[in-house]
Structures are given as C-alpha cells and as structure tokens.
Design an enzyme around this catalytic site. Structure first.
Site, PDB file in Angstrom:
ATOM      1  N   ASP A   1     -18.511 -36.499  21.370  1.00 41.55           N
ATOM      2  CA  ASP A   1     -18.192 -34.488  20.953  1.00 41.55           C
ATOM      3  C   ASP A   1     -18.590 -34.532  19.804  1.00 41.55           C
ATOM      4  O   ASP A   1     -19.001 -33.428  19.850  1.00 41.55           O
ATOM      5  CB  ASP A   1     -16.493 -34.602  21.606  1.00 41.55           C
ATOM      6  CG  ASP A   1     -17.184 -34.585  23.522  1.00 41.55           C
ATOM      7  OD1 ASP A   1     -18.274 -34.193  24.085  1.00 41.55           O
ATOM      8  OD2 ASP A   1     -15.707 -34.357  23.794  1.00 41.55           O
TER       9      ASP A   1
ATOM     10  N   ASP B   1     -11.453 -26.969  15.873  1.00 42.37           N
ATOM     11  CA  ASP B   1     -10.369 -26.862  15.066  1.00 42.37           C
ATOM     12  C   ASP B   1     -10.609 -27.050  13.526  1.00 42.37           C
ATOM     13  O   ASP B   1     -11.738 -27.041  12.902  1.00 42.37           O
ATOM     14  CB  ASP B   1      -9.017 -27.223  15.743  1.00 42.37           C
ATOM     15  CG  ASP B   1      -9.658 -28.580  15.151  1.00 42.37           C
ATOM     16  OD1 ASP B   1     -10.536 -29.632  14.713  1.00 42.37           O
ATOM     17  OD2 ASP B   1      -8.962 -30.061  16.042  1.00 42.37           O
TER      18      ASP B   1
ATOM     19  N   ASP C   1       4.625 -31.108   9.549  1.00 43.75           N
ATOM     20  CA  ASP C   1       2.704 -31.542   9.144  1.00 43.75           C
ATOM     21  C   ASP C   1       1.782 -31.445   8.747  1.00 43.75           C
ATOM     22  O   ASP C   1       0.780 -31.785   8.383  1.00 43.75           O
ATOM     23  CB  ASP C   1       3.144 -32.587  10.128  1.00 43.75           C
ATOM     24  CG  ASP C   1       3.922 -34.241   9.776  1.00 43.75           C
ATOM     25  OD1 ASP C   1       4.620 -34.201   8.067  1.00 43.75           O
ATOM     26  OD2 ASP C   1       3.219 -35.574  10.069  1.00 43.75           O
TER      27      ASP C   1
ATOM     28  N   SER D   1      -5.799 -30.319  19.029  1.00 42.37           N
ATOM     29  CA  SER D   1      -4.896 -29.648  19.591  1.00 42.37           C
ATOM     30  C   SER D   1      -3.710 -30.041  20.960  1.00 42.37           C
ATOM     31  O   SER D   1      -2.351 -30.099  20.753  1.00 42.37           O
ATOM     32  CB  SER D   1      -5.552 -28.243  20.109  1.00 42.37           C
ATOM     33  OG  SER D   1      -3.978 -27.444  20.658  1.00 42.37           O
ATOM     34  N   LEU D   2      -4.642 -30.533  21.376  1.00 39.29           N
ATOM     35  CA  LEU D   2      -3.747 -31.401  23.199  1.00 39.29           C
ATOM     36  C   LEU D   2      -2.841 -32.624  22.658  1.00 39.29           C
ATOM     37  O   LEU D   2      -1.559 -32.468  23.669  1.00 39.29           O
ATOM     38  CB  LEU D   2      -4.426 -32.029  23.629  1.00 39.29           C
ATOM     39  CG  LEU D   2      -4.125 -32.188  25.575  1.00 39.29           C
ATOM     40  CD1 LEU D   2      -3.341 -30.925  26.808  1.00 39.29           C
ATOM     41  CD2 LEU D   2      -5.247 -32.837  26.211  1.00 39.29           C
TER      42      LEU D   2
END
EC number: 2.7.1.23
Length: 294
Positions: free
Chosen positions: A72, A147, A176, A190-191
């Site tokens: 990916d 992201d 953070d 994100s997950l």
C-alpha cells in the site's frame, strides 16, 4: 470502459518478490502487444528489459494505466504523483495488508487479463493538501492519500496546539499529536490510534488525537470540505513535525500554522469486479475470526 494500450509499471525498490512480479508483468504485457513504459527507478531492478523508461510525471502524461507492484505504501507514493494526471492505477500486492493493492501475484495474469479486457470496477479516492506557514509565510507543502499527521518527531514530549475547523475554535490540546485521515487512511494509522473505519465513498475526514492528556478527547468526523487549522503553541519546548502518508516530513516550530484541506482532484483506482470493501476488511483485519483452542 477505457481502452488500455500504453501501460506504465512502477515497483517498490529492494524486493526480490517485486522483481519476480515485474518480470512476469513485462513478459505478459509485451507478449500481448501492449506498449509498456517502466518508471525510471524501477527500470534499474530488471536490467536488459528493453522497455521505454520514463519518470512518474511522464507516466501520467503518456500512459492509459499505471500498474504499481508493491504494498500500500508503494501505491500511496505513486498516487500522490499521478493524481493530477487522473490516470487509473492498478495495484499488485507484494506488501503486507494490501488494502489498495488487491491483485494477488498468484493469479496475476488471469486477473490482469480481465481488467485489460474491460472487466473491472473503478472508484475515486480524494487526497489531502497540507500547507505549513511560519510568520505568515509559506514554509512547506505536502499531499496525502492516507493521512496528514502532527507528531513529536524524535522527541518524547507532548505537543500543545489549538484546533480550528472552518474558522471555528474546537479545542486546545496537549498530546502526542493529531492524525487527520481520509476514508482511505481510516484503515491505516488512524485505525491503530482508535479511529473509526470509514467507507471509501464518504466525503469526510476524521481527526484522531494521539494519547491526549485528557479523558474526554475522542475522534471527530467532519465534512470532507472542511478546512482544518492547527496552531502549534508558542510555549512548546519541542519542535514537532508534520508527516504526509508517513513518507514526507516538514519540521515545524512553536507558532507555526498547519492548514489541511481536500485536494481539488482525486485518484482513480482500478479493481477486479469481485472487489468488495467489507470483504477486504474481513480478510485483512480478521473480522469474525475465531480464537483457536490450544
């Protein structure tokens, strides 16, 4: 359906398995009279290939389709450079999960033949633009399919920042950092940080705090057309960074401003006709799998 005749190939560097798939692709496409153009860095992986060589930018101008061989991350890098050309991209998975690169090397030729015959589905995915300003002047720019992340870099100190959405103050936070993810990126970093999984067709962006120093901070899903502004606190003792798909970083300083918006154009992804988002999640994330008894 588009007629593909000029096909570009991009591969992840440093992988023997990628080289195997590149050779297989080259042999299959040339044997079937397709004009194959190989990306200039990728061309060094298969000496004596005899193919036309081009930069990624030129691939976007002269190809009808680009095939990316890798994981990916490889597709993310290619997508950012090819998005403006609106050229369709097909992924061959030689990585780990393969949310975006969904053709398996084991049945590469069979699946590719169907795609080239017009038996495929196409979807569009939007990207994010991120601009960093210092003292009112542009400092840096990047784009991301997954992201844009504000993070402390090599420091272990928290970052103090203010969040604004469409000009409205949302909160001040010490944490953070913050992950600003597209639906495509909702199954990535994100997950891992506790963000929700979003369907790729959603026109939305999720903001996921990273280890916030509060018990009430939760991910926020906002309209994809929103302008997100982060203002790094003047009293910060750390110099954070902004990363784009984890592949490019801009070093920031206290007082810097980061503006994140949706890119004006999208990438085009090609999938086999049996591609299904929920099946992909079930397969890649192990949904409904049972714990085996010891």
């Amino acid at each position: 359906m588009d007629q593909f005749r000029n096909i570009g190939i991009v591969g992840r560097m440093g992988s023997v398995k990628v080289v195997e798939s590149l050779r297989q692709l080259k042999q299959y496409l040339t044997a079937n009279n397709y004009h194959v153009i190989i990306e200039e860095d990728t061309s060094t992986m298969i000496p004596g290939h005899g193919l036309q060589v081009a930069s990624k930018k030129l691939l976007g101008e002269i190809c009808d389709l680009v095939i990316v061989v890798g994981g990916d991350g490889s597709l993310l890098g290619a997508a950012r450079e090819l998005a403006k050309s609106k050229i369709p991209i097909l992924g061959v998975n030689r990585g780990r999960l393969g949310f975006l690169t969904d053709i398996s090397p084991s049945d590469l030729e069979e699946r590719l033949a169907r795609v080239l015959e017009g038996d495929y589905i196409e979807e569009s995915r939007f990207l994010l633009d991120g601009h960093v300003e210092r003292n009112g002047q542009p400092l840096g720019y990047g784009s991301a399919l997954n992201d844009v992340v504000l993070h402390p870099g090599k420091s272990t100190r928290m970052i103090g920042f203010d969040l604004f959405i469409d000009g409205h103050f949302v909160y001040s936070q010490r944490s953070d950092g913050l992950i600003v993810a597209t639906p495509t990126g909702s199954t990535a970093y994100s997950l891992s940080a506790g963000g929700p999984i979003m369907h790729p067709k959603l026109d939305a962006v999720v903001l996921v705090p990273m280890f916030p120093h509060t018990l009430s901070s939760r991910p926020i899903v906002v309209d994809g057309k929103s302008e997100i502004k982060l203002v790094i606190g003047e009293t910060n003792e750390t110099y954070p960074q902004v990363s784009f798909d984890g592949q490019m970083n801009i070093a920031c300083a206290p007082g810097d401003i980061i503006r994140i918006t949706k890119k004006p154009f999208k990438i085009r992804l090609i999938h086999p006709t049996d591609h299904n988002f929920y099946a992909t999640c079930r397969d890649k994330l192990g949904w409904a799998s049972e714990i085996a008894a010891s």
